[in-house]
Design a protein around this motif. Structure first.
Motif, PDB file in Angstrom:
ATOM      1  N   TYR A   1      -3.716   6.672   1.323  1.00  0.00           N
ATOM      2  CA  TYR A   1      -4.155   5.466   0.616  1.00  0.00           C
ATOM      3  C   TYR A   1      -5.663   5.283   0.756  1.00  0.00           C
ATOM      4  O   TYR A   1      -6.346   4.957  -0.219  1.00  0.00           O
ATOM      5  CB  TYR A   1      -3.414   4.247   1.166  1.00  0.00           C
ATOM      6  CG  TYR A   1      -3.718   2.970   0.413  1.00  0.00           C
ATOM      7  CD1 TYR A   1      -3.110   2.697  -0.808  1.00  0.00           C
ATOM      8  CD2 TYR A   1      -4.613   2.032   0.917  1.00  0.00           C
ATOM      9  CE1 TYR A   1      -3.387   1.531  -1.506  1.00  0.00           C
ATOM     10  CE2 TYR A   1      -4.899   0.861   0.232  1.00  0.00           C
ATOM     11  CZ  TYR A   1      -4.289   0.623  -0.976  1.00  0.00           C
ATOM     12  OH  TYR A   1      -4.581  -0.532  -1.674  1.00  0.00           O
ATOM     13  N   ARG A   2      -6.169   5.495   1.969  1.00  0.00           N
ATOM     14  CA  ARG A   2      -7.620   5.344   2.187  1.00  0.00           C
ATOM     15  C   ARG A   2      -8.413   6.379   1.402  1.00  0.00           C
ATOM     16  O   ARG A   2      -9.464   6.075   0.825  1.00  0.00           O
ATOM     17  CB  ARG A   2      -7.921   5.469   3.683  1.00  0.00           C
ATOM     18  CG  ARG A   2      -7.330   4.363   4.545  1.00  0.00           C
ATOM     19  CD  ARG A   2      -7.627   4.605   6.016  1.00  0.00           C
ATOM     20  NE  ARG A   2      -7.031   3.606   6.875  1.00  0.00           N
ATOM     21  CZ  ARG A   2      -6.151   3.870   7.840  1.00  0.00           C
ATOM     22  NH1 ARG A   2      -5.757   5.123   8.067  1.00  0.00           N
ATOM     23  NH2 ARG A   2      -5.663   2.891   8.584  1.00  0.00           N
TER      24      ARG A   2
ATOM     25  N   ILE B   1      -9.637   0.110   5.852  1.00  0.00           N
ATOM     26  CA  ILE B   1      -8.307  -0.482   5.701  1.00  0.00           C
ATOM     27  C   ILE B   1      -7.574  -0.195   6.995  1.00  0.00           C
ATOM     28  O   ILE B   1      -7.405   0.969   7.377  1.00  0.00           O
ATOM     29  CB  ILE B   1      -7.570   0.115   4.490  1.00  0.00           C
ATOM     30  CG1 ILE B   1      -8.311  -0.271   3.198  1.00  0.00           C
ATOM     31  CG2 ILE B   1      -6.122  -0.376   4.438  1.00  0.00           C
ATOM     32  CD1 ILE B   1      -7.877   0.509   1.985  1.00  0.00           C
TER      33      ILE B   1
ATOM     34  N   THR C   1       0.832  -1.206   0.000  1.00  0.00           N
ATOM     35  CA  THR C   1       0.000   0.000   0.000  1.00  0.00           C
ATOM     36  C   THR C   1       0.865   1.254   0.000  1.00  0.00           C
ATOM     37  O   THR C   1       0.538   2.249  -0.659  1.00  0.00           O
ATOM     38  CB  THR C   1      -0.953   0.008   1.202  1.00  0.00           C
ATOM     39  OG1 THR C   1      -0.206  -0.199   2.423  1.00  0.00           O
ATOM     40  CG2 THR C   1      -1.990  -1.099   1.085  1.00  0.00           C
TER      41      THR C   1
ATOM     42  N   LEU D   1      -7.741  -5.294   4.620  1.00  0.00           N
ATOM     43  CA  LEU D   1      -9.082  -4.856   4.252  1.00  0.00           C
ATOM     44  C   LEU D   1     -10.107  -5.453   5.222  1.00  0.00           C
ATOM     45  O   LEU D   1     -10.093  -6.659   5.498  1.00  0.00           O
ATOM     46  CB  LEU D   1      -9.399  -5.309   2.826  1.00  0.00           C
ATOM     47  CG  LEU D   1     -10.731  -4.843   2.229  1.00  0.00           C
ATOM     48  CD1 LEU D   1     -10.762  -3.333   2.090  1.00  0.00           C
ATOM     49  CD2 LEU D   1     -10.954  -5.511   0.867  1.00  0.00           C
TER      50      LEU D   1
ATOM     51  N   GLU E   1      -5.853   6.640  -8.381  1.00  0.00           N
ATOM     52  CA  GLU E   1      -6.627   6.025  -7.314  1.00  0.00           C
ATOM     53  C   GLU E   1      -6.126   4.598  -7.134  1.00  0.00           C
ATOM     54  O   GLU E   1      -5.353   4.088  -7.947  1.00  0.00           O
ATOM     55  CB  GLU E   1      -8.120   6.051  -7.650  1.00  0.00           C
ATOM     56  CG  GLU E   1      -8.689   7.457  -7.726  1.00  0.00           C
ATOM     57  CD  GLU E   1     -10.165   7.447  -8.084  1.00  0.00           C
ATOM     58  OE1 GLU E   1     -10.985   7.882  -7.260  1.00  0.00           O
ATOM     59  OE2 GLU E   1     -10.489   6.983  -9.200  1.00  0.00           O
ATOM     60  N   PHE E   2      -6.595   3.948  -6.067  1.00  0.00           N
ATOM     61  CA  PHE E   2      -6.136   2.602  -5.748  1.00  0.00           C
ATOM     62  C   PHE E   2      -7.312   1.652  -5.602  1.00  0.00           C
ATOM     63  O   PHE E   2      -8.370   2.028  -5.095  1.00  0.00           O
ATOM     64  CB  PHE E   2      -5.354   2.599  -4.427  1.00  0.00           C
ATOM     65  CG  PHE E   2      -4.367   3.721  -4.301  1.00  0.00           C
ATOM     66  CD1 PHE E   2      -3.345   3.876  -5.223  1.00  0.00           C
ATOM     67  CD2 PHE E   2      -4.467   4.642  -3.269  1.00  0.00           C
ATOM     68  CE1 PHE E   2      -2.435   4.916  -5.117  1.00  0.00           C
ATOM     69  CE2 PHE E   2      -3.581   5.689  -3.150  1.00  0.00           C
ATOM     70  CZ  PHE E   2      -2.554   5.827  -4.074  1.00  0.00           C
ATOM     71  N   LYS E   3      -7.134   0.426  -6.079  1.00  0.00           N
ATOM     72  CA  LYS E   3      -8.059  -0.656  -5.754  1.00  0.00           C
ATOM     73  C   LYS E   3      -7.281  -1.622  -4.880  1.00  0.00           C
ATOM     74  O   LYS E   3      -6.287  -2.206  -5.332  1.00  0.00           O
ATOM     75  CB  LYS E   3      -8.566  -1.369  -7.017  1.00  0.00           C
ATOM     76  CG  LYS E   3      -9.677  -2.382  -6.718  1.00  0.00           C
ATOM     77  CD  LYS E   3     -10.061  -3.206  -7.940  1.00  0.00           C
ATOM     78  CE  LYS E   3      -9.092  -4.351  -8.126  1.00  0.00           C
ATOM     79  NZ  LYS E   3      -9.519  -5.328  -9.159  1.00  0.00           N
ATOM     80  N   TRP E   4      -7.715  -1.761  -3.612  1.00  0.00           N
ATOM     81  CA  TRP E   4      -6.998  -2.631  -2.693  1.00  0.00           C
ATOM     82  C   TRP E   4      -6.759  -3.983  -3.354  1.00  0.00           C
ATOM     83  O   TRP E   4      -7.644  -4.535  -3.987  1.00  0.00           O
ATOM     84  CB  TRP E   4      -7.817  -2.812  -1.409  1.00  0.00           C
ATOM     85  CG  TRP E   4      -7.101  -3.546  -0.335  1.00  0.00           C
ATOM     86  CD1 TRP E   4      -6.335  -3.014   0.650  1.00  0.00           C
ATOM     87  CD2 TRP E   4      -7.098  -4.966  -0.120  1.00  0.00           C
ATOM     88  NE1 TRP E   4      -5.838  -4.004   1.455  1.00  0.00           N
ATOM     89  CE2 TRP E   4      -6.287  -5.215   1.010  1.00  0.00           C
ATOM     90  CE3 TRP E   4      -7.664  -6.060  -0.778  1.00  0.00           C
ATOM     91  CZ2 TRP E   4      -6.056  -6.496   1.484  1.00  0.00           C
ATOM     92  CZ3 TRP E   4      -7.441  -7.330  -0.309  1.00  0.00           C
ATOM     93  CH2 TRP E   4      -6.638  -7.540   0.813  1.00  0.00           C
ATOM     94  N   VAL E   5      -5.546  -4.548  -3.327  1.00  0.00           N
ATOM     95  CA  VAL E   5      -4.451  -3.984  -2.566  1.00  0.00           C
ATOM     96  C   VAL E   5      -3.387  -3.394  -3.475  1.00  0.00           C
ATOM     97  O   VAL E   5      -2.571  -2.592  -3.038  1.00  0.00           O
ATOM     98  CB  VAL E   5      -3.842  -5.085  -1.669  1.00  0.00           C
ATOM     99  CG1 VAL E   5      -3.337  -6.245  -2.518  1.00  0.00           C
ATOM    100  CG2 VAL E   5      -2.750  -4.633  -0.791  1.00  0.00           C
TER     101      VAL E   5
ATOM    102  N   HIS F   1      -7.905   7.761  -1.361  1.00  0.00           N
ATOM    103  CA  HIS F   1      -7.952   7.566  -2.815  1.00  0.00           C
ATOM    104  C   HIS F   1      -8.261   6.128  -3.194  1.00  0.00           C
ATOM    105  O   HIS F   1      -7.977   5.715  -4.321  1.00  0.00           O
ATOM    106  CB  HIS F   1      -6.623   8.002  -3.434  1.00  0.00           C
ATOM    107  CG  HIS F   1      -6.345   9.465  -3.286  1.00  0.00           C
ATOM    108  ND1 HIS F   1      -6.896  10.413  -4.117  1.00  0.00           N
ATOM    109  CD2 HIS F   1      -5.605  10.144  -2.371  1.00  0.00           C
ATOM    110  CE1 HIS F   1      -6.491  11.616  -3.737  1.00  0.00           C
ATOM    111  NE2 HIS F   1      -5.711  11.483  -2.683  1.00  0.00           N
ATOM    112  N   ASN F   2      -8.850   5.365  -2.283  1.00  0.00           N
ATOM    113  CA  ASN F   2      -9.159   3.967  -2.565  1.00  0.00           C
ATOM    114  C   ASN F   2     -10.595   3.826  -3.026  1.00  0.00           C
ATOM    115  O   ASN F   2     -11.522   4.304  -2.360  1.00  0.00           O
ATOM    116  CB  ASN F   2      -8.909   3.104  -1.331  1.00  0.00           C
ATOM    117  CG  ASN F   2      -8.589   1.681  -1.711  1.00  0.00           C
ATOM    118  OD1 ASN F   2      -9.438   0.958  -2.214  1.00  0.00           O
ATOM    119  ND2 ASN F   2      -7.334   1.284  -1.503  1.00  0.00           N
TER     120      ASN F   2
END
Length: 326
Positions: A265-266, A292, A153, A298, A172-176, A268-269
């Motif tokens: 991270y949160r 998260i 992350t 998650l 943006e981010f898609k976990w993980v 933009h997730n």
């Protein structure tokens, strides 16, 4: 350092300026004929070098990757190994760490991968000149605590910061480990451990980063609605982007266990507060992604239970306002 590398280093220090052949020859202690021969070779390789009679040579940033250029732009002194083509930067890094060829933190960069891969062995399409394929090979001292969830992350945040600085866009981010731009996947991160056979412990970590700066052509039909690019045209040198990623990652790696980046991270997730389907191990779980946690795990609320997932893959995100179909 070879003569071509020395000339590139000199150009990096005087980019945009005209430098005479005589100046280059004296600075590098070679003949003017040798200078001309090397510059001709560099131009054939794709470097943007122009010449003007009685004035000299001028180097301008292009898209050809160059260690001297990256070193001129980066603050970090970690060594760089650059290849035009590799099967996989992660594979190379793991092999080099295992056989003792890499003994200090090292950045591996490739212009093209013939067998790029993501999580679960999936193919990562890695054409030449349109993306960046990077691995950080990280030997570990005995007893070093590694938190993979935080390292992955954190790397995502480091890459996003570098892309914001160089390309001016927000990822943006898609976990993980997926990097998203305008609802399309434009990159991914693959963190792998290297085992020591004697101690049966993790002796090194490899963090791989694959980026689509431009959208790859001739994608498989299954990827058409999932994979995109960050820009329509590259106006920023890839060397500049590599240097920014290197600096951001090196800074992050010193303190990633503290998780100071997690709020970014949160924020933009794309999965938080959404209904998701997650695969971890052989299990599939569907529920609302609630948070998260401070280890990068998650938290899923299935309605019947709250589950903490330390390693897995989000197979589906219900995002009706976007076209993202990952």
């Amino acid at each position: 350092m070879k003569t071509d590398e020395r000339i590139l280093q000199f150009f990096a220090e005087h980019e945009g300026e005209y430098v005479s052949g005589e100046t280059l020859a004296k600075a590098l202690d070679v003949s003017r004929a040798a200078v001309w021969k090397v510059i001709k070779k560099l131009i054939e390789q794709g470097h943007n070098i122009t010449s003007q009679r009685h004035v000299g040579y001028r180097y301008q940033s292009g898209q050809v990757l160059s260690v001297p250029m990256i070193n001129q732009l980066t603050k970090s002194d970690w060594p760089i190994r650059l290849f035009d083509t590799l099967d996989s930067t992660n594979t190379y890094a793991k092999e080099a760490l295992t056989n003792g060829d890499i003994l200090e933190p090292t950045m591996i960069v490739a212009n093209h991968q013939t067998a790029g891969r993501g999580r679960l062995g999936r193919q990562f399409v890695s054409p030449a000149e349109t993306g960046l394929y990077i691995s950080f090979a990280l030997p570990l001292e005995v007893g070093t605590k590694v938190v993979p969830g935080l390292l992955t992350t954190g790397t995502a945040v480091a890459v996003a910061r570098a892309i914001k600085k160089t390309l001016g866009i927000d990822l943006e981010f898609k976990w993980v480990n997926d990097l998203i731009f305008q609802s399309f996947k434009v990159g991914g991160i693959l963190t792998e451990g290297v085992m020591d056979f004697e101690s049966q412990g993790v002796s090194a970590i490899v963090v791989g980063i694959g980026l689509n700066l431009l959208r790859p052509k001739n994608l498989d039909a299954s990827l058409e609605n999932k994979v995109g690019g960050m820009v329509d045209k590259l106006t920023v040198s890839r060397n500049t982007i590599v240097a920014a990623i290197k600096d951001e990652f090196v800074a992050l790696y010193q303190t990633y266990n503290a998780g100071d980046f997690l709020e970014a991270y949160r924020m933009h997730n794309i999965v938080l507060d959404q209904i998701v389907t997650v695969k971890y191990g052989r299990n599939l779980v569907t529920g609302t992604a609630k948070s998260i946690n401070n280890q990068g795990y998650l938290i899923i609320d299935t309605g019947d239970d709250v589950i903490t997932i330390d390693s897995g893959e989000v197979l589906k995100v219900n995002l009706p306002e976007t076209i993202y179909r990952g």
